[in-house]
Design a protein around this motif. Structure first.
Motif, PDB file in Angstrom:
ATOM      1  N   ASN A  25       2.945  -2.446  -4.981  1.00 50.39           N
ATOM      2  CA  ASN A  25       3.597  -1.566  -4.181  1.00 50.39           C
ATOM      3  C   ASN A  25       2.538  -0.841  -3.364  1.00 50.39           C
ATOM      4  O   ASN A  25       2.955  -0.539  -2.294  1.00 50.39           O
ATOM      5  CB  ASN A  25       4.278  -0.532  -5.177  1.00 50.39           C
ATOM      6  CG  ASN A  25       5.600  -0.930  -5.942  1.00 50.39           C
ATOM      7  OD1 ASN A  25       6.063  -2.052  -5.249  1.00 50.39           O
ATOM      8  ND2 ASN A  25       5.993  -0.129  -6.712  1.00 50.39           N
ATOM      9  N   ARG A  27      -0.210  -1.977  -2.083  1.00 45.83           N
ATOM     10  CA  ARG A  27      -0.263  -3.124  -0.945  1.00 45.83           C
ATOM     11  C   ARG A  27       0.518  -2.885   0.083  1.00 45.83           C
ATOM     12  O   ARG A  27       0.359  -2.929   1.261  1.00 45.83           O
ATOM     13  CB  ARG A  27      -0.627  -4.297  -1.318  1.00 45.83           C
ATOM     14  CG  ARG A  27      -1.652  -4.899  -2.470  1.00 45.83           C
ATOM     15  CD  ARG A  27      -2.743  -5.227  -1.659  1.00 45.83           C
ATOM     16  NE  ARG A  27      -3.855  -5.718  -2.405  1.00 45.83           N
ATOM     17  CZ  ARG A  27      -5.097  -5.559  -1.966  1.00 45.83           C
ATOM     18  NH1 ARG A  27      -5.571  -5.109  -0.754  1.00 45.83           N
ATOM     19  NH2 ARG A  27      -6.062  -6.084  -2.800  1.00 45.83           N
ATOM     20  N   ARG A  28       1.914  -2.696  -0.335  1.00 43.95           N
ATOM     21  CA  ARG A  28       2.859  -2.453   0.695  1.00 43.95           C
ATOM     22  C   ARG A  28       2.933  -1.329   1.124  1.00 43.95           C
ATOM     23  O   ARG A  28       3.154  -1.169   2.570  1.00 43.95           O
ATOM     24  CB  ARG A  28       4.294  -2.874   0.190  1.00 43.95           C
ATOM     25  CG  ARG A  28       4.689  -4.387  -0.280  1.00 43.95           C
ATOM     26  CD  ARG A  28       5.960  -4.642  -0.396  1.00 43.95           C
ATOM     27  NE  ARG A  28       6.592  -3.970  -1.892  1.00 43.95           N
ATOM     28  CZ  ARG A  28       6.226  -4.667  -3.325  1.00 43.95           C
ATOM     29  NH1 ARG A  28       5.728  -5.854  -3.161  1.00 43.95           N
ATOM     30  NH2 ARG A  28       6.659  -3.993  -4.255  1.00 43.95           N
ATOM     31  N   CYS A  29       2.784  -0.217   0.689  1.00 44.72           N
ATOM     32  CA  CYS A  29       2.772   1.263   1.029  1.00 44.72           C
ATOM     33  C   CYS A  29       1.939   2.119   0.201  1.00 44.72           C
ATOM     34  O   CYS A  29       2.195   2.411  -0.654  1.00 44.72           O
ATOM     35  CB  CYS A  29       4.154   1.724   0.873  1.00 44.72           C
ATOM     36  SG  CYS A  29       4.299   3.641   1.692  1.00 44.72           S
ATOM     37  N   PRO A  30       0.746   2.267   0.993  1.00 50.52           N
ATOM     38  CA  PRO A  30      -0.391   3.023   0.162  1.00 50.52           C
ATOM     39  C   PRO A  30      -0.404   4.553   0.108  1.00 50.52           C
ATOM     40  O   PRO A  30      -1.031   5.147  -0.724  1.00 50.52           O
ATOM     41  CB  PRO A  30      -1.583   2.810   1.306  1.00 50.52           C
ATOM     42  CG  PRO A  30      -1.050   2.532   2.513  1.00 50.52           C
ATOM     43  CD  PRO A  30       0.235   1.924   2.248  1.00 50.52           C
ATOM     44  N   GLU A  31       0.866   4.920   0.591  1.00 49.75           N
ATOM     45  CA  GLU A  31       1.302   6.549   0.530  1.00 49.75           C
ATOM     46  C   GLU A  31       1.875   6.602  -1.004  1.00 49.75           C
ATOM     47  O   GLU A  31       2.733   6.255  -1.241  1.00 49.75           O
ATOM     48  CB  GLU A  31       2.311   6.927   1.470  1.00 49.75           C
ATOM     49  CG  GLU A  31       1.851   7.072   2.905  1.00 49.75           C
ATOM     50  CD  GLU A  31       2.747   7.391   3.722  1.00 49.75           C
ATOM     51  OE1 GLU A  31       3.802   8.025   3.318  1.00 49.75           O
ATOM     52  OE2 GLU A  31       2.681   6.985   4.950  1.00 49.75           O
ATOM     53  N   ARG A  46      -0.073  14.521  -3.149  1.00 44.31           N
ATOM     54  CA  ARG A  46       0.250  13.285  -2.304  1.00 44.31           C
ATOM     55  C   ARG A  46      -1.334  12.558  -2.126  1.00 44.31           C
ATOM     56  O   ARG A  46      -2.325  13.330  -2.194  1.00 44.31           O
ATOM     57  CB  ARG A  46       0.877  13.475  -0.906  1.00 44.31           C
ATOM     58  CG  ARG A  46       2.246  14.071  -0.851  1.00 44.31           C
ATOM     59  CD  ARG A  46       2.549  14.265   0.423  1.00 44.31           C
ATOM     60  NE  ARG A  46       3.957  14.785   0.642  1.00 44.31           N
ATOM     61  CZ  ARG A  46       4.881  14.159   0.321  1.00 44.31           C
ATOM     62  NH1 ARG A  46       4.996  12.846   0.533  1.00 44.31           N
ATOM     63  NH2 ARG A  46       6.305  14.767   0.475  1.00 44.31           N
ATOM     64  N   THR A  48      -3.424   8.646  -0.553  1.00 45.87           N
ATOM     65  CA  THR A  48      -3.544   7.575   0.018  1.00 45.87           C
ATOM     66  C   THR A  48      -4.278   6.559  -0.972  1.00 45.87           C
ATOM     67  O   THR A  48      -5.330   6.963  -1.312  1.00 45.87           O
ATOM     68  CB  THR A  48      -3.995   7.502   1.363  1.00 45.87           C
ATOM     69  OG1 THR A  48      -3.263   8.085   2.349  1.00 45.87           O
ATOM     70  CG2 THR A  48      -3.990   6.175   2.036  1.00 45.87           C
ATOM     71  N   ALA A 104       8.899   8.280   0.997  1.00 43.67           N
ATOM     72  CA  ALA A 104       7.801   7.436   1.564  1.00 43.67           C
ATOM     73  C   ALA A 104       8.285   7.255   3.123  1.00 43.67           C
ATOM     74  O   ALA A 104       9.415   7.208   3.531  1.00 43.67           O
ATOM     75  CB  ALA A 104       8.027   5.958   0.876  1.00 43.67           C
ATOM     76  N   ARG A 105       7.442   7.208   4.054  1.00 41.04           N
ATOM     77  CA  ARG A 105       7.458   7.006   5.400  1.00 41.04           C
ATOM     78  C   ARG A 105       7.583   5.800   5.849  1.00 41.04           C
ATOM     79  O   ARG A 105       7.019   4.418   5.125  1.00 41.04           O
ATOM     80  CB  ARG A 105       6.501   7.669   6.102  1.00 41.04           C
ATOM     81  CG  ARG A 105       6.309   8.989   5.926  1.00 41.04           C
ATOM     82  CD  ARG A 105       5.385   9.707   6.678  1.00 41.04           C
ATOM     83  NE  ARG A 105       5.015  11.096   6.175  1.00 41.04           N
ATOM     84  CZ  ARG A 105       4.159  11.785   6.321  1.00 41.04           C
ATOM     85  NH1 ARG A 105       3.174  11.623   7.203  1.00 41.04           N
ATOM     86  NH2 ARG A 105       3.912  13.030   5.964  1.00 41.04           N
TER      87      ARG A 105
END
Length: 105
Positions: A25, A27-31, A46, A48, A104-105
């Motif tokens: 996850n 790797r796909r979205c680091p936020e 929050r 990164t 998530a953005r």
């Protein structure tokens, strides 16, 4: 997952490496968001996340475990149960407050 917080950085040693769902996850979205106990309540932060395959997860565990016995115990369990250790660094951002939903953005 043990308490790997050092200032504005949170360290994770993923015991199943790249096969761990949360590593995929990241790797796909680091936020990400992580929750820490502060006094008697939990606070969301929050951040990164960065997967660091070049980092030595064993050395990272020794460093984190050297300052607290529960961290050391967690490191032993991760080494025993782990298959492909990998380090994840989370650069923390500002506090988002208690029980704030994450989008998530």
């Amino acid at each position: 997952m043990g308490d790997g917080r050092e200032g504005d950085t949170f360290w994770i040693v993923a015991e199943h490496g790249e096969r761990a769902g949360y590593v995929r996850n990241i790797r796909r979205c680091p936020e990400v968001r992580v929750r820490f106990r502060e006094s008697l309540r939990f606070i969301w932060h929050r951040g990164t996340a960065h997967v660091l395959p070049e980092d030595d997860p064993y050395a990272r565990q020794r460093r984190l475990g050297s300052r607290h016995p529960l961290r050391a115990l967690n490191a032993v369990v991760v080494r025993v149960m782990g298959t492909e250790l990998v380090t994840v660094r989370v650069d923390l951002g500002p506090c988002t407050g208690r029980n704030v939903p994450f989008t998530a953005r």
